[in-house]
Design a protein around this motif. Structure first.
Motif, PDB file in Angstrom:
ATOM      1  N   HIS A   1       0.812  -1.203   0.000  1.00  0.00           N
ATOM      2  CA  HIS A   1       0.000   0.000   0.000  1.00  0.00           C
ATOM      3  C   HIS A   1       0.854   1.265   0.000  1.00  0.00           C
ATOM      4  N   GLY A   2       2.054   1.175  -0.542  1.00  0.00           N
ATOM      5  CA  GLY A   2       2.949   2.325  -0.554  1.00  0.00           C
ATOM      6  C   GLY A   2       2.401   3.492  -1.354  1.00  0.00           C
ATOM      7  N   ASN A   3       1.723   3.228  -2.474  1.00  0.00           N
ATOM      8  CA  ASN A   3       1.188   4.289  -3.321  1.00  0.00           C
ATOM      9  C   ASN A   3      -0.322   4.421  -3.184  1.00  0.00           C
ATOM     10  N   ALA A   4      -0.871   3.929  -2.087  1.00  0.00           N
ATOM     11  CA  ALA A   4      -2.325   3.939  -1.908  1.00  0.00           C
ATOM     12  C   ALA A   4      -2.810   5.324  -1.518  1.00  0.00           C
ATOM     13  N   HIS A   5      -4.122   5.498  -1.636  1.00  0.00           N
ATOM     14  CA  HIS A   5      -4.739   6.728  -1.148  1.00  0.00           C
ATOM     15  C   HIS A   5      -4.806   6.690   0.375  1.00  0.00           C
TER      16      HIS A   5
ATOM     17  N   GLY B   1      -5.559   4.777  11.870  1.00  0.00           N
ATOM     18  CA  GLY B   1      -4.632   3.850  11.240  1.00  0.00           C
ATOM     19  C   GLY B   1      -4.018   2.886  12.228  1.00  0.00           C
ATOM     20  N   GLY B   2      -4.241   3.108  13.530  1.00  0.00           N
ATOM     21  CA  GLY B   2      -3.688   2.237  14.553  1.00  0.00           C
ATOM     22  C   GLY B   2      -2.235   2.536  14.848  1.00  0.00           C
ATOM     23  N   LYS B   3      -1.716   1.900  15.860  1.00  0.00           N
ATOM     24  CA  LYS B   3      -0.328   2.117  16.271  1.00  0.00           C
ATOM     25  C   LYS B   3       0.629   1.738  15.142  1.00  0.00           C
ATOM     26  N   GLY B   4       1.523   2.637  14.823  1.00  0.00           N
ATOM     27  CA  GLY B   4       2.436   2.421  13.716  1.00  0.00           C
ATOM     28  C   GLY B   4       1.807   2.669  12.369  1.00  0.00           C
ATOM     29  N   ASP B   5       0.532   3.062  12.370  1.00  0.00           N
ATOM     30  CA  ASP B   5      -0.208   3.338  11.130  1.00  0.00           C
ATOM     31  C   ASP B   5      -0.246   2.117  10.221  1.00  0.00           C
ATOM     32  N   HIS B   6      -0.406   0.924  10.831  1.00  0.00           N
ATOM     33  CA  HIS B   6      -0.433  -0.327  10.074  1.00  0.00           C
ATOM     34  C   HIS B   6      -1.842  -0.865   9.863  1.00  0.00           C
ATOM     35  N   GLY B   7      -2.855  -0.077  10.212  1.00  0.00           N
ATOM     36  CA  GLY B   7      -4.222  -0.501   9.978  1.00  0.00           C
ATOM     37  C   GLY B   7      -4.878  -1.225  11.131  1.00  0.00           C
TER      38      GLY B   7
ATOM     39  N   THR C   1      -7.514   2.939   0.749  1.00  0.00           N
ATOM     40  CA  THR C   1      -8.110   4.260   0.961  1.00  0.00           C
ATOM     41  C   THR C   1      -7.837   4.827   2.349  1.00  0.00           C
ATOM     42  N   GLY C   2      -7.461   3.977   3.294  1.00  0.00           N
ATOM     43  CA  GLY C   2      -7.280   4.426   4.665  1.00  0.00           C
ATOM     44  C   GLY C   2      -8.591   4.584   5.415  1.00  0.00           C
ATOM     45  N   ILE C   3      -9.679   4.091   4.845  1.00  0.00           N
ATOM     46  CA  ILE C   3     -11.000   4.234   5.451  1.00  0.00           C
ATOM     47  C   ILE C   3     -11.353   2.983   6.258  1.00  0.00           C
ATOM     48  N   VAL C   4     -11.893   3.194   7.447  1.00  0.00           N
ATOM     49  CA  VAL C   4     -12.372   2.095   8.276  1.00  0.00           C
ATOM     50  C   VAL C   4     -13.835   1.858   7.925  1.00  0.00           C
ATOM     51  N   SER C   5     -14.118   0.691   7.367  1.00  0.00           N
ATOM     52  CA  SER C   5     -15.462   0.393   6.884  1.00  0.00           C
ATOM     53  C   SER C   5     -16.295  -0.262   7.973  1.00  0.00           C
ATOM     54  N   GLN C   6     -17.600  -0.303   7.761  1.00  0.00           N
ATOM     55  CA  GLN C   6     -18.517  -0.993   8.654  1.00  0.00           C
ATOM     56  C   GLN C   6     -19.453  -1.838   7.795  1.00  0.00           C
TER      57      GLN C   6
ATOM     58  N   ASP D   1      -6.994  13.597  -0.221  1.00  0.00           N
ATOM     59  CA  ASP D   1      -6.012  12.525  -0.070  1.00  0.00           C
ATOM     60  C   ASP D   1      -4.780  13.067   0.641  1.00  0.00           C
ATOM     61  N   LEU D   2      -4.534  12.565   1.839  1.00  0.00           N
ATOM     62  CA  LEU D   2      -3.380  13.016   2.622  1.00  0.00           C
ATOM     63  C   LEU D   2      -2.061  12.599   2.001  1.00  0.00           C
ATOM     64  N   ASN D   3      -2.090  11.595   1.140  1.00  0.00           N
ATOM     65  CA  ASN D   3      -0.867  11.145   0.474  1.00  0.00           C
ATOM     66  C   ASN D   3      -0.569  11.917  -0.805  1.00  0.00           C
TER      67      ASN D   3
END
Length: 279
Positions: free
Chosen positions: A6-10, A80-86, A105-110, A206-208
């Protein structure tokens, strides 16, 4: 998309300027309308009401004439959680995998059809951004015709929350595909609360992507899990290392201090620690 790819992900996120927010509640109304959020005839009992976007009132605790007031809108932080690892707090505890972190996308879905209402995610979320459906939605006669066809109403017994209007992103991707484009423009995917804010306090993107306004406002540091380089920007409860994607901006130091819920004497120590962390 896997965590390793996910290096180039949104990384969609939001920036809210608290010095512009007037507390009008337009973002709350737009969110409820866009996402078919149910409501009751009597909304005075906030223990079982549902508001994906909620506006809080903060004060500096001083008496007149030194009183200062700030309004703080709070959607889901999409941590993104600790370390931003999801590994978001809610995602980590869900036994039904009804909530998930999208590395693309970095989005937490439900996922409502998987949720069986254990409410572990509600207990794990430090931002109180999740709500339990205690009743089946009942719409006033004729109002069901105004519901959004892109968002399914939720049944009783499930947890729901802000989705960053993900259905809008799906629609924007479909449009780009039909037009044979590989990318979605910044203005093509905007949340309902962003568009409804009359003071322009909410920015989404997009923060990236360095070309997007959200990136330019906070200048996130990728080596420190997206912590803002802008000294006027902050995230709620930064010390928990949940790494939320919702940033706040304020010129007022007491607002930034309140955002991290510091006790007396802790603010100066925390600033020294952050300074050492960026060296």
């Amino acid at each position: 998309m896997t965590q390793q790819n996910h290096g180039n992900a949104h990384k969609f996120g939001m920036v809210i300027d608290l010095d512009k927010c007037t507390g009008c509640g337009s973002c709350m109304v737009a969110c409820m309308s866009e996402n078919n959020v149910p409501f009751k005839e009597d909304e005075s009992n906030k223990k079982d009401s549902i508001t994906w976007m909620r506006v809080y009132k903060l004060t500096n605790g001083k008496s007149f004439p030194d009183t200062d007031v700030c309004y703080l809108p709070r959607p889901c932080m999409h941590c993104g959680g600790k370390g931003d690892h999801g590994h978001s707090p809610c995602v980590s505890v869900c036994p039904a995998t009804a909530t998930d972190y999208d590395y693309g996308t970095g989005i937490v879905s439900q996922i409502y059809t998987r949720c069986f209402g254990c409410r572990y995610c509600m207990g794990a979320c430090p931002y109180h951004a999740r709500f339990f459906n205690w009743w089946d939605p009942k719409w006033p006669e004729g109002m069901e015709e105004y519901l959004s066809p892109d968002v399914s109403p939720r049944m009783r017994g499930v947890v729901e929350k802000c989705s960053f209007c993900f259905h809008r992103y799906q629609a924007a991707k479909d449009k780009a595909y039909l037009e044979e484009r590989d990318t979605v423009a910044e203005e093509e995917y905007q949340t309902a609360c962003t568009q409804a804010c009359p003071s322009g306090a909410i920015t989404f993107g997009d923060l990236n992507n360095p070309d997007h306004a959200v990136h330019q406002l906070v200048n996130p540091d990728p080596h420190h899990c997206g912590r803002p380089r802008n000294p006027k920007a902050f995230r709620l409860l930064e010390r928990l290392e949940t790494n939320p994607k919702v940033y706040y901006i304020s010129e007022r130091e007491w607002v930034r201090k309140a955002g991290d819920n510091y006790l007396d004497g802790e603010w100066e120590k925390a600033k020294m620690k952050k300074t050492k962390g960026h060296e």
